[in-house]
Write a protein that holds these residues in place. Structure first.
Motif, PDB file in Angstrom:
ATOM      1  N   ARG A  67       0.519  -1.149   0.229  1.00 59.01           N
ATOM      2  CA  ARG A  67      -0.224  -0.128   0.389  1.00 59.01           C
ATOM      3  C   ARG A  67       0.945   0.856   0.426  1.00 59.01           C
ATOM      4  NH1 ARG A  67      -3.092   1.181   3.622  1.00 59.01           N
ATOM      5  NH2 ARG A  67      -1.648  -0.024   5.800  1.00 59.01           N
ATOM      6  N   PHE A  68       2.303   1.354   0.354  1.00 54.62           N
ATOM      7  CA  PHE A  68       2.824   2.251   0.844  1.00 54.62           C
ATOM      8  C   PHE A  68       4.046   2.015  -0.116  1.00 54.62           C
ATOM      9  CE2 PHE A  68       1.809   4.285   5.516  1.00 54.62           C
ATOM     10  CZ  PHE A  68       0.284   3.855   5.310  1.00 54.62           C
ATOM     11  N   THR A  69       4.906   3.472   0.075  1.00 55.06           N
ATOM     12  CA  THR A  69       5.777   3.208  -1.381  1.00 55.06           C
ATOM     13  C   THR A  69       6.790   4.847  -0.794  1.00 55.06           C
ATOM     14  OG1 THR A  69       4.760   2.470  -3.549  1.00 55.06           O
ATOM     15  CG2 THR A  69       7.266   3.211  -3.496  1.00 55.06           C
ATOM     16  N   ILE A  70       7.886   3.987  -0.160  1.00 58.13           N
ATOM     17  CA  ILE A  70       9.029   4.821  -0.307  1.00 58.13           C
ATOM     18  C   ILE A  70       9.720   5.275  -1.122  1.00 58.13           C
ATOM     19  CG2 ILE A  70      10.817   3.434   0.765  1.00 58.13           C
ATOM     20  CD1 ILE A  70      11.161   4.898   2.410  1.00 58.13           C
ATOM     21  N   SER A  71      10.302   6.752  -1.529  1.00 58.82           N
ATOM     22  CA  SER A  71      11.668   6.657  -2.410  1.00 58.82           C
ATOM     23  C   SER A  71      12.155   8.203  -1.965  1.00 58.82           C
ATOM     24  CB  SER A  71      10.848   7.319  -3.824  1.00 58.82           C
ATOM     25  OG  SER A  71       9.877   8.666  -3.822  1.00 58.82           O
ATOM     26  N   ARG A  72      12.923   8.761  -3.136  1.00 64.30           N
ATOM     27  CA  ARG A  72      13.825   9.459  -2.612  1.00 64.30           C
ATOM     28  C   ARG A  72      14.583  10.516  -3.987  1.00 64.30           C
ATOM     29  NH1 ARG A  72      18.377   7.917   1.743  1.00 64.30           N
ATOM     30  NH2 ARG A  72      18.815  10.183   1.405  1.00 64.30           N
ATOM     31  N   ASP A  73      14.259  11.446  -3.572  1.00 66.73           N
ATOM     32  CA  ASP A  73      14.950  12.763  -4.785  1.00 66.73           C
ATOM     33  C   ASP A  73      16.899  13.061  -4.268  1.00 66.73           C
ATOM     34  OD1 ASP A  73      16.259  14.101  -6.474  1.00 66.73           O
ATOM     35  OD2 ASP A  73      14.162  14.677  -7.007  1.00 66.73           O
ATOM     36  N   ASN A  74      17.267  12.503  -4.619  1.00 69.44           N
ATOM     37  CA  ASN A  74      18.808  12.937  -3.487  1.00 69.44           C
ATOM     38  C   ASN A  74      18.986  14.808  -3.993  1.00 69.44           C
ATOM     39  OD1 ASN A  74      18.881  11.185  -1.974  1.00 69.44           O
ATOM     40  ND2 ASN A  74      20.491   9.762  -3.197  1.00 69.44           N
ATOM     41  N   ALA A  75      18.539  14.100  -5.886  1.00 67.41           N
ATOM     42  CA  ALA A  75      18.975  15.749  -6.094  1.00 67.41           C
ATOM     43  C   ALA A  75      18.608  16.943  -5.360  1.00 67.41           C
ATOM     44  CB  ALA A  75      18.798  16.194  -7.890  1.00 67.41           C
ATOM     45  N   LYS A  76      16.858  16.489  -4.716  1.00 62.96           N
ATOM     46  CA  LYS A  76      16.477  17.586  -3.929  1.00 62.96           C
ATOM     47  C   LYS A  76      16.556  17.133  -2.318  1.00 62.96           C
ATOM     48  CE  LYS A  76      13.336  18.068  -7.176  1.00 62.96           C
ATOM     49  NZ  LYS A  76      11.723  18.194  -7.824  1.00 62.96           N
ATOM     50  N   ASN A  77      17.128  16.496  -1.877  1.00 65.34           N
ATOM     51  CA  ASN A  77      17.688  15.971  -0.774  1.00 65.34           C
ATOM     52  C   ASN A  77      16.176  16.274   0.094  1.00 65.34           C
ATOM     53  OD1 ASN A  77      20.303  16.675  -0.752  1.00 65.34           O
ATOM     54  ND2 ASN A  77      20.093  18.523  -0.349  1.00 65.34           N
ATOM     55  N   THR A  78      15.073  14.800  -0.198  1.00 63.90           N
ATOM     56  CA  THR A  78      13.866  14.968   0.150  1.00 63.90           C
ATOM     57  C   THR A  78      13.687  13.688  -0.553  1.00 63.90           C
ATOM     58  OG1 THR A  78      13.200  16.986  -1.275  1.00 63.90           O
ATOM     59  CG2 THR A  78      11.450  15.776  -0.392  1.00 63.90           C
ATOM     60  N   ALA A  79      12.735  12.784   0.714  1.00 60.09           N
ATOM     61  CA  ALA A  79      12.885  11.504   0.986  1.00 60.09           C
ATOM     62  C   ALA A  79      11.174  12.061   0.793  1.00 60.09           C
ATOM     63  CB  ALA A  79      12.743  10.937   1.828  1.00 60.09           C
ATOM     64  N   TYR A  80      10.836  10.456  -0.342  1.00 60.34           N
ATOM     65  CA  TYR A  80       8.831  10.479  -0.209  1.00 60.34           C
ATOM     66  C   TYR A  80       7.773   9.147   0.961  1.00 60.34           C
ATOM     67  CZ  TYR A  80      10.154  14.315  -4.062  1.00 60.34           C
ATOM     68  OH  TYR A  80      10.783  15.142  -4.171  1.00 60.34           O
ATOM     69  N   LEU A  81       6.668   9.220   0.827  1.00 61.48           N
ATOM     70  CA  LEU A  81       5.888   8.339   1.233  1.00 61.48           C
ATOM     71  C   LEU A  81       4.637   8.362   0.566  1.00 61.48           C
ATOM     72  CD1 LEU A  81       6.347   5.635   3.261  1.00 61.48           C
ATOM     73  CD2 LEU A  81       5.032   7.142   4.712  1.00 61.48           C
ATOM     74  N   GLN A  82       4.385   7.826  -0.541  1.00 58.78           N
ATOM     75  CA  GLN A  82       3.470   7.902  -1.196  1.00 58.78           C
ATOM     76  C   GLN A  82       2.504   6.609  -0.470  1.00 58.78           C
ATOM     77  OE1 GLN A  82       1.823   9.423  -4.009  1.00 58.78           O
ATOM     78  NE2 GLN A  82       0.478   8.311  -3.335  1.00 58.78           N
ATOM     79  N   MET A  83       1.593   6.997   0.193  1.00 60.51           N
ATOM     80  CA  MET A  83       0.244   6.056   1.316  1.00 60.51           C
ATOM     81  C   MET A  83      -0.979   5.613   0.088  1.00 60.51           C
ATOM     82  SD  MET A  83       1.032   7.708   4.921  1.00 60.51           S
ATOM     83  CE  MET A  83       0.397   8.847   4.299  1.00 60.51           C
ATOM     84  N   ASN A  84      -1.064   4.779  -0.919  1.00 60.47           N
ATOM     85  CA  ASN A  84      -2.457   4.552  -0.914  1.00 60.47           C
ATOM     86  C   ASN A  84      -3.204   3.474  -0.028  1.00 60.47           C
ATOM     87  OD1 ASN A  84      -1.838   5.924  -2.965  1.00 60.47           O
ATOM     88  ND2 ASN A  84      -0.222   4.104  -3.825  1.00 60.47           N
ATOM     89  N   SER A  85      -4.878   3.532  -0.320  1.00 60.71           N
ATOM     90  CA  SER A  85      -5.643   2.409  -0.185  1.00 60.71           C
ATOM     91  C   SER A  85      -5.452   2.697   1.705  1.00 60.71           C
ATOM     92  CB  SER A  85      -4.908   0.798  -0.103  1.00 60.71           C
ATOM     93  OG  SER A  85      -5.280   0.795  -1.136  1.00 60.71           O
ATOM     94  N   LEU A  86      -5.633   3.742   2.129  1.00 64.47           N
ATOM     95  CA  LEU A  86      -5.450   4.108   3.707  1.00 64.47           C
ATOM     96  C   LEU A  86      -6.327   3.579   4.469  1.00 64.47           C
ATOM     97  CD1 LEU A  86      -3.827   7.671   3.354  1.00 64.47           C
ATOM     98  CD2 LEU A  86      -2.667   5.492   4.482  1.00 64.47           C
ATOM     99  N   LYS A  87      -6.364   3.350   5.518  1.00 64.74           N
ATOM    100  CA  LYS A  87      -7.247   2.622   6.592  1.00 64.74           C
ATOM    101  C   LYS A  87      -6.920   3.709   7.626  1.00 64.74           C
ATOM    102  CE  LYS A  87      -5.276  -2.240   4.898  1.00 64.74           C
ATOM    103  NZ  LYS A  87      -4.661  -3.138   5.686  1.00 64.74           N
ATOM    104  N   PRO A  88      -8.342   3.568   8.642  1.00 66.25           N
ATOM    105  CA  PRO A  88      -8.190   4.251  10.001  1.00 66.25           C
ATOM    106  C   PRO A  88      -7.715   4.164  10.717  1.00 66.25           C
ATOM    107  CG  PRO A  88     -11.121   3.449   8.750  1.00 66.25           C
ATOM    108  CD  PRO A  88      -9.924   3.113   8.407  1.00 66.25           C
ATOM    109  N   GLU A  89      -6.567   2.375  10.790  1.00 72.48           N
ATOM    110  CA  GLU A  89      -6.276   2.702  11.726  1.00 72.48           C
ATOM    111  C   GLU A  89      -4.573   2.970  11.226  1.00 72.48           C
ATOM    112  OE1 GLU A  89      -8.086   0.143   9.965  1.00 72.48           O
ATOM    113  OE2 GLU A  89      -6.819  -1.498   9.094  1.00 72.48           O
ATOM    114  N   ASP A  90      -4.240   3.311  10.009  1.00 75.82           N
ATOM    115  CA  ASP A  90      -3.296   4.446   9.169  1.00 75.82           C
ATOM    116  C   ASP A  90      -2.859   5.733  10.111  1.00 75.82           C
ATOM    117  OD1 ASP A  90      -3.853   2.918   5.818  1.00 75.82           O
ATOM    118  OD2 ASP A  90      -2.646   2.674   8.034  1.00 75.82           O
ATOM    119  N   THR A  91      -3.754   6.310  11.150  1.00 71.49           N
ATOM    120  CA  THR A  91      -4.362   7.416  11.670  1.00 71.49           C
ATOM    121  C   THR A  91      -3.124   7.285  12.391  1.00 71.49           C
ATOM    122  OG1 THR A  91      -6.143   7.540  11.672  1.00 71.49           O
ATOM    123  CG2 THR A  91      -6.289   8.524  13.163  1.00 71.49           C
ATOM    124  N   ALA A  92      -1.855   8.166  12.710  1.00 66.90           N
ATOM    125  CA  ALA A  92      -1.180   8.569  13.399  1.00 66.90           C
ATOM    126  C   ALA A  92       0.087  10.087  13.586  1.00 66.90           C
ATOM    127  CB  ALA A  92       0.052   7.188  13.128  1.00 66.90           C
TER     128      ALA A  92
END
Length: 125
Positions: A67-92
């Protein structure tokens, strides 16, 4: 000194998607493995996902795998977390973390040296 800022949290309905970002500033010439952790109310902080400095290796908690995908763009010094099909238990509150460790991604919070301030993710049912 390393400074990390998360963004992209918010309120979403179950089944929806969000994309979190974590921008690293400061000593960005160093190589960092990065990770996402989360903490729900009255629960301990838990591992979500991690990615190596090169981005070639990733690790996921069983609860988010597929459901989740982690990625990064080192040129932008940024990491990402794409979260799909979210569930109430993902609340945090979601935190990004970084470490100078150059080995495989690690799921232990004790391996991470730098932390962001957190961003709230709320999934309604």
């Amino acid at each position: 000194q390393v400074h990390m800022v998360e963004s992209g949290g918010g309120l979403v309905q179950a089944g929806g998607s969000l994309r979190l970002s974590c921008e690293v500033s400061g000593r960005t010439s160093s190589t960092y493995a990065m990770a996402w952790f989360r903490q729900a109310p009255e629960k301990e902080r838990e591992f979500v996902s991690a990615i190596s400095w090169t981005g070639s290796s990733t690790l996921y908690a069983d609860s988010v795998k597929g459901r989740f995908t982690i990625s990064r763009d080192n040129a932008k010094n940024t990491a990402y977390l794409q979260m799909n099909s979210l569930k109430p238990e993902d609340t945090a509150v979601y935190y990004c973390a970084a470490t100078v460790w150059q080995g495989p991604p690690d799921n232990s919070e004790y391996e991470y040296d730098y932390w962001g301030q957190g961003t709230q993710v709320t999934v309604s049912s």
